[in-house]
Design an enzyme around this catalytic site. Sequence first.
Site, PDB file in Angstrom:
ATOM      1  CB  SER A  47      28.431  40.536  37.049  1.00 50.64           C
ATOM      2  OG  SER A  47      28.720  40.822  38.399  1.00 50.64           O
ATOM      3  CB  CYS A 133      35.179  38.062  37.285  1.00 49.54           C
ATOM      4  SG  CYS A 133      34.637  36.391  36.864  1.00 49.54           S
TER       5      CYS A 133
END
Length: 315
Positions: A47, A133
């Site tokens: 990411s 996240c």
Amino acid sequence: MKPSLQVEFCGHIYENPLMNASGVCCMTTNELDDMARSSSGAFITKSATSMERDGNPEPRYVSVPLGSINSMGLPNKGIDYYLDYVLDRQDRFPSENPPFMSVAGMSIDENIKLLHRIQDSNFRGITELNLSCPNVPGKPQVAYDFELTDQILSSVFEFFTKPLGVKLPPYFDFAHFDAMACILNKYPIAYVNCINSVGNGLYIDVEKESVVIKPKDGFGGIGGEYIKPTALANVRAFYNRLNGRIRIIGTGGIKTGQDAFEHLLCGATMLQIGTELQNEGTEIFERINAELLQILEQKGYQSIEDFRGKLRSIS
């Protein structure tokens, strides 16, 4: 005739449904090349944020008996590093499916800027927007704020026209499944990824009477076998609520071919592996593919579509 593990996903054909979860075996170009050489059907980048991030202080990842605990803090090489890699690979291997790109901005504006970079590039693959996240201190998980998620997706789809999926945190209440599905069904989302790690767990070293990771006083995302029932529930709940054009990637607790079969039975089309990939290395894909094929043969299925999403209820 031998069964096939081939799947169609967002306009691409993959030889099998397995791939890495973003965060494992995808930080550097060498790791991404290892994934490309593996028996996975696809692979995804780390990411990315706008600039390189070191992430949280170590120790920040620990393997524990039934999985893992981590508070990585989104370490990555930055969007340019990964976009350069996927574009180069796309040019060198035009007949192959491009890797997936993953982005995880630290703000709404950063997410928009990251997706503009991809939209304005020649990237022909699939992008995953990480809204889940749990391990950045001071930053809430966006996808637990339904109104904010709606606002972000509304802004994104004003300009983004390439295939885009969303990585979600785990949900635990039917009202939350309903609310998020209602939002997702409004937009041309290609897929949802269920689930990211279960946030803010705690693991204790009894001998030391201590936590095992440094960031956030030891609180971290839980992965591995611990979270498979939660992952399966999220896959199934969204499969039953999303319109048919939105596919699902199942992530969480996949260690064996049976685990993979269960995710597919709940409605997933592709599968991501994190904790066990970290433990076993890329050889895991060959093993799980073989185990999954054996299950299909034993059950008399010729393809994944013969059983995908057909989990039975008890009447």
